[in-house]
Design an enzyme around this catalytic site. Sequence first.
Site, mmCIF file in Angstrom:
data_model
loop_
_atom_site.group_PDB
_atom_site.id
_atom_site.type_symbol
_atom_site.label_atom_id
_atom_site.label_comp_id
_atom_site.label_asym_id
_atom_site.label_seq_id
_atom_site.Cartn_x
_atom_site.Cartn_y
_atom_site.Cartn_z
ATOM 1 N N ASP A 268 0.931 -1.245 0.194
ATOM 2 C CA ASP A 268 0.053 -0.062 -0.012
ATOM 3 C C ASP A 268 0.892 1.396 -0.056
ATOM 4 O O ASP A 268 2.118 1.230 0.064
ATOM 5 C CB ASP A 268 -1.110 0.044 1.169
ATOM 6 C CG ASP A 268 -2.121 0.793 0.863
ATOM 7 O OD1 ASP A 268 -3.050 0.741 1.640
ATOM 8 O OD2 ASP A 268 -2.037 1.627 -0.001
HETATM 9 C C1 GLC Z 1 -4.219 4.398 -0.390
HETATM 10 C C2 GLC Z 1 -5.089 3.165 0.221
HETATM 11 C C3 GLC Z 1 -5.105 1.956 -0.863
HETATM 12 C C4 GLC Z 1 -5.362 2.598 -2.207
HETATM 13 C C5 GLC Z 1 -3.653 3.072 -2.345
HETATM 14 C C6 GLC Z 1 -3.550 3.971 -4.023
HETATM 15 O O1 GLC Z 1 -3.551 4.849 0.716
HETATM 16 O O2 GLC Z 1 -4.617 2.646 1.329
HETATM 17 O O3 GLC Z 1 -6.434 1.372 -0.302
HETATM 18 O O4 GLC Z 1 -5.407 1.672 -3.302
HETATM 19 O O5 GLC Z 1 -3.407 3.998 -1.242
HETATM 20 O O6 GLC Z 1 -4.465 4.819 -3.790
#
Ligand code: GLC
Length: 711
Positions: A268
């Site tokens: 993430d």
């Molecule tokens: C965010 C979220 C995740 C998302 C990623 C890209 O912080 O936790 O669910 O897909 O970053 O935006």
Amino acid sequence: MPQERDIEERIERLLSQMTLAEKIGQLNQVPNSQNLDHDSIRAGSVGSVLCATNPTAGNVAQERVFASYLNELQHLAVEESRLGIPLLFGRDVIHGHRTVAPIPLGQACAWDPGLVERASADAAREARADGLNWTFTPMLDIARDPRWGRIAEGYGEDPFLASQMARSAVRGLQGSDLSDPQRIAACAKHYVGYGAAEGGRDYNTTEITPATLRNVYLPPFKAAVEAGVASVMSAFHEIGGIPSTANRHLLREVLKNEWGFEGMVVSDWASVDELVQHGVAEDRAQAARLALEAGLDMDMVSEVYIQELASLVERGAVGEELLDDAVRRVLRLKLRLGLFERPYTDEALARTVHLRDDHRRNALELAKASVVLLSNREDLLPLPVRGKTLGVFGSMSDVQSQLFGTWTLDGQKDDVVSIVSAMRERFGRVEHAVLADDCVSRARFCDVVVAVVGESPGRSGEDNSTQSLELPPGQQTFLEALAAVGKPLVVVVVAGRPLAIEWIMDHADAVVWAFHPGGEGGTAIASILVGESSPSGRLPVTFPRSVGQVPLYYSHKSTGRPDPPAGRYIDGSDQPLLPFGFGLAYTRFGYSRLEIEGGDRLRCAASVRNTGDRPGEEVVQLYVRDLVGSITRPAKELRGFEKVALDPGEEKVVSFELGEEDLGFYLPDERFVVEPGRFLLWIGPNAKEGLEGSFEYREGRFHPGDPVPHR
Ligand code: GLC
């Protein structure tokens, strides 16, 4: 789809040509800020571009993406880098792209895998037309704490229901051939147990035992992997001291080795770097090593891999074979997507695909199915559209983009019909106001009053946890003033999480609930209020009476003192306001004649009859209880459901089948076991009610027990 054998040969050929720097470049995902470094793409230092410009992209609409811009970036990689390896373009197409469906928690209310699959396929078609080839959905975090803002993004509290939704979303998004230009690579996230954050505070610590992880939090991810999900995203949080992004047991041993997952694991946002903040890595170099060894393949935007891995490999601190395994997984996804053969997107496609009529119809059907009727005294609903003056009041009555809900990056406000506009299309005379005093004064001239309250999307979603489950400030006072006018009162709540609505349930004549219903939500809610459609939604999450009861969920354990008043609060109820699976219709359903047949598998069935005078849909649910196990077992577990449409007076026999796999569970040592013994089962309308029966399972066979009188 290109042949798998051909793909594996091409991977090995490419890998043999790649320099160390080029291998590491494939593991590097950069954010799509406008000042993207084109030279890094030419140098082969970028494997993927994340089309979002801030860490909590889902909380605000993002700059639109256009195929023309992504084609330009793709050209840099394909035509101007040494090996011409195409880029992955990822974006959070969580519940629709330009056509926006209800938030996933709302989609789960439909209890209709087919509708979810269709809406997911539409989202894939629209996103791929914009040049995106990877989406970070489905979010499969089991959530039992409504304080946690991201409960909005998942499918609720139950692993069985969430697993069905996971399969539907993956099938809809990916289809059977990822190279199909109407499909997109999916990503099961956030692996795993993110929803168990202490205090409901996002990113917070979780303490989940191995048995609970296996029996509650992992099943939807296993379902997604079995459905062929192309990627998995590691979560921000730690489980018992181990951050998910460096959890070797879960990433490499369970996901990759035990489940045979051949896809790619992406971190993430910046969570590789966050291993330093967690305090398990001295520095970014150690963070890089821990993550790669754990099985984390692609580093989302922290640039730890691109900056640290080369020296780690060169000095033998990290084996190049680990790097190669990660690169293989990235190349496999790109080859399966057909990006080498077709790296560019037809820039004219979006205009013919976005907001297509069938997409909007599917979104509308899913929005209608996501609406849950919670109460309807004296059948006040549906509203008679003629000869009455209707008041539609409140802060959510005329909103448009707020109906989208959290994690809506590409929906456009002007595509949305507000609730009051949709009511005006259906109702003769409609009074409308938003200011509380205006609403109260106008309510006096109305025959029926509809109050629309709830949460803006900004109150749920990432890093939007609340310590209260009360309505947002001012709305309770508004409702009390409106109720005091004394007209028949319908309350519509639009929110991203369950709220503590006991006062509304006690004082309104009818209550209609919609988890942010998406772009067609206004039309869906109006259609149900006036009876064009019948409500068929059922809650995928328990509604507590107060935040003090949280966590509160139906599949709780018995405990050693299950009988009241032991183990109860001394200052309030321990019972939910509304149980999991609850929802009403504009008619009524009767259950009778529970039958149980034994053998190698168990068949159980009940007759369900529409005893009212309107057509309706019932979600018939099957729950099972294992009375004795090597470890304590939940008081109930959902093991089947079927949505049936019944005309007035019509009766159907709804049957389910159970195999030993449905009785099994994981022990603390993570072994899956099926144990003989006595079981109870229920077939009914929700987790609290149903026809009760029993059976035994021994020596591999099922033996029906004596049905229990319907009490
Ligand atoms: C965010 C979220 C995740 C998302 C990623 C890209 O912080 O936790 O669910 O897909 O970053 O935006």
